[in-house]
Design a protein around this motif. Structure first.
Motif, short mmCIF file in Angstrom:
data_model
loop_
_atom_site.label_atom_id
_atom_site.label_comp_id
_atom_site.label_asym_id
_atom_site.label_seq_id
_atom_site.Cartn_x
_atom_site.Cartn_y
_atom_site.Cartn_z
N TRP A 22 0.82 -1.21 0.00
CA TRP A 22 0.00 0.00 0.00
C TRP A 22 0.86 1.27 0.00
N LYS A 23 2.06 1.19 0.57
CA LYS A 23 2.93 2.37 0.57
C LYS A 23 3.41 2.69 -0.84
N TYR A 24 3.74 1.64 -1.59
CA TYR A 24 4.15 1.86 -2.98
C TYR A 24 2.97 2.38 -3.80
N VAL A 25 1.80 1.79 -3.61
CA VAL A 25 0.61 2.20 -4.36
C VAL A 25 0.31 3.68 -4.11
N ARG A 26 0.39 4.10 -2.87
CA ARG A 26 0.09 5.50 -2.56
C ARG A 26 1.10 6.44 -3.23
N SER A 27 2.38 6.06 -3.21
CA SER A 27 3.40 6.85 -3.89
C SER A 27 3.13 6.93 -5.39
N ALA A 28 2.73 5.80 -5.98
CA ALA A 28 2.45 5.77 -7.42
C ALA A 28 1.22 6.61 -7.76
N TYR A 29 0.19 6.54 -6.93
CA TYR A 29 -1.00 7.36 -7.16
C TYR A 29 -0.64 8.85 -7.14
N ARG A 30 0.21 9.23 -6.21
CA ARG A 30 0.62 10.64 -6.13
C ARG A 30 1.34 11.06 -7.42
N ALA A 31 2.24 10.20 -7.91
CA ALA A 31 2.97 10.51 -9.13
C ALA A 31 2.03 10.64 -10.32
N ILE A 82 3.98 5.85 -15.97
CA ILE A 82 4.34 6.71 -14.84
C ILE A 82 4.22 5.93 -13.54
N TYR A 83 3.15 5.17 -13.40
CA TYR A 83 2.93 4.36 -12.20
C TYR A 83 4.11 3.42 -11.96
N ARG A 84 4.54 2.76 -13.02
CA ARG A 84 5.59 1.74 -12.87
C ARG A 84 7.00 2.31 -12.80
N PRO A 88 9.78 5.81 -6.30
CA PRO A 88 8.85 5.72 -5.17
C PRO A 88 9.36 6.45 -3.93
N GLN A 89 8.46 7.12 -3.27
CA GLN A 89 8.78 7.83 -2.03
C GLN A 89 8.48 6.88 -0.86
N VAL A 90 9.38 5.94 -0.67
CA VAL A 90 9.20 4.90 0.35
C VAL A 90 10.52 4.67 1.06
N ARG A 91 10.43 4.09 2.25
CA ARG A 91 11.63 3.69 2.99
C ARG A 91 11.27 2.52 3.89
#
Length: 243
Positions: A22-31, A82-84, A88-91
């Motif tokens: 879900w963290k990756y998905v949220r970052s991708a949605y923002r992008a 863009i999604y892929r 990603p803004q994740v850590r």
């Protein structure tokens, strides 16, 4: 003295194991939202709309749905790219980072086997800094989609690189349909790590796909793996032996 069945290496899954999906998905949605609307309130509204849809259990068709909702006519393939391909803004969560560091300090080798589009998975690995934490990273899309899990090529590749086999290796993952099939067949130890919001948590195991042990926290996982590395049983981590 190290026994032949003593744990020597731990191999992790990436999505919904080291990194909550879900963290990756949220970052991708923002992008994606920002690619359509820039740094605007409309972009934030689009991101919230996508996220509410995801939280509500609608995981498929999100980009087509966004175009319909927003009235935009961009090709969906552009948004998918863009999604892929976004950075990603994740850590890593602190407890995940701590566990990886402690396992390496104890002398265990650490590996990664992950499916998914190659560019996407490479971006995740880079964003999380896994190159500095993991000894061998196997992104199965390097060989093509036909070698994604449950294919055993990546598992056998690590066995060959490390000259290890059977219970000397453990695989930690989340997806019962594919993560543990090859590892079980090769005699590895297998651990399913359960946490909140996992996308595939409701899936049932197929033939040969049930893990040896299930745990529900990184602390329990660390205890289990450290015990195995000392030649002890699972201890307080709570084994579920019914494969």
């Amino acid at each position: 003295m190290v026994r032949d069945d003593q744990l020597r290496a731990v191999v992790f899954d990436l999505d919904d194991t080291l990194l909550p999906e879900w963290k990756y998905v949220r970052s991708a949605y923002r992008a994606v939202a920002q690619s359509l609307f820039g740094q605007t309130s409309q972009a934030r509204e689009a991101e919230r709309w996508l996220w509410d849809r995801f939280v509500g259990g609608q995981h498929a068709g999100s980009l087509n749905a966004l175009l319909e909702w927003s009235g935009r006519d961009e090709p969906v393939d552009v948004l998918l790219d863009i999604y892929r391909s976004h950075t990603p803004q994740v850590r890593l969560a602190p407890n995940v980072l701590r566990t990886l560091q402690e396992l390496r300090t104890s002398g265990l080798r650490i590996g990664l086997i992950s499916d998914g589009p190659l560019m996407t998975q490479r971006r995740k690995v880079e964003a999380l800094g896994l190159g500095q934490l993991i000894d061998e990273i196997c992104l199965t899309d390097v060989w093509g989609r036909e070698y994604w899990k449950p294919h055993d090529r990546a598992y056998r590749n690590l066995e060959s690189l490390w000259h290890l086999g059977g219970p000397q290796l453990a695989y930690v993952g989340d997806n019962l349909t594919k993560d543990f099939v090859a590892a079980n067949a090769l005699g590895w130890r297998t651990v399913c790590l359960r946490s909140r919001r996992q996308v595939h948590a409701a899936r049932r195991a197929g033939p040969g796909g049930r893990p040896e042990v299930r745990v529900t926290s990184w602390k329990a996982l660390d205890v289990l793996l450290q015990n195995w590395s000392r030649g002890e049983d699972g201890g307080p981590a709570g084994p579920d032996r019914g494969r």
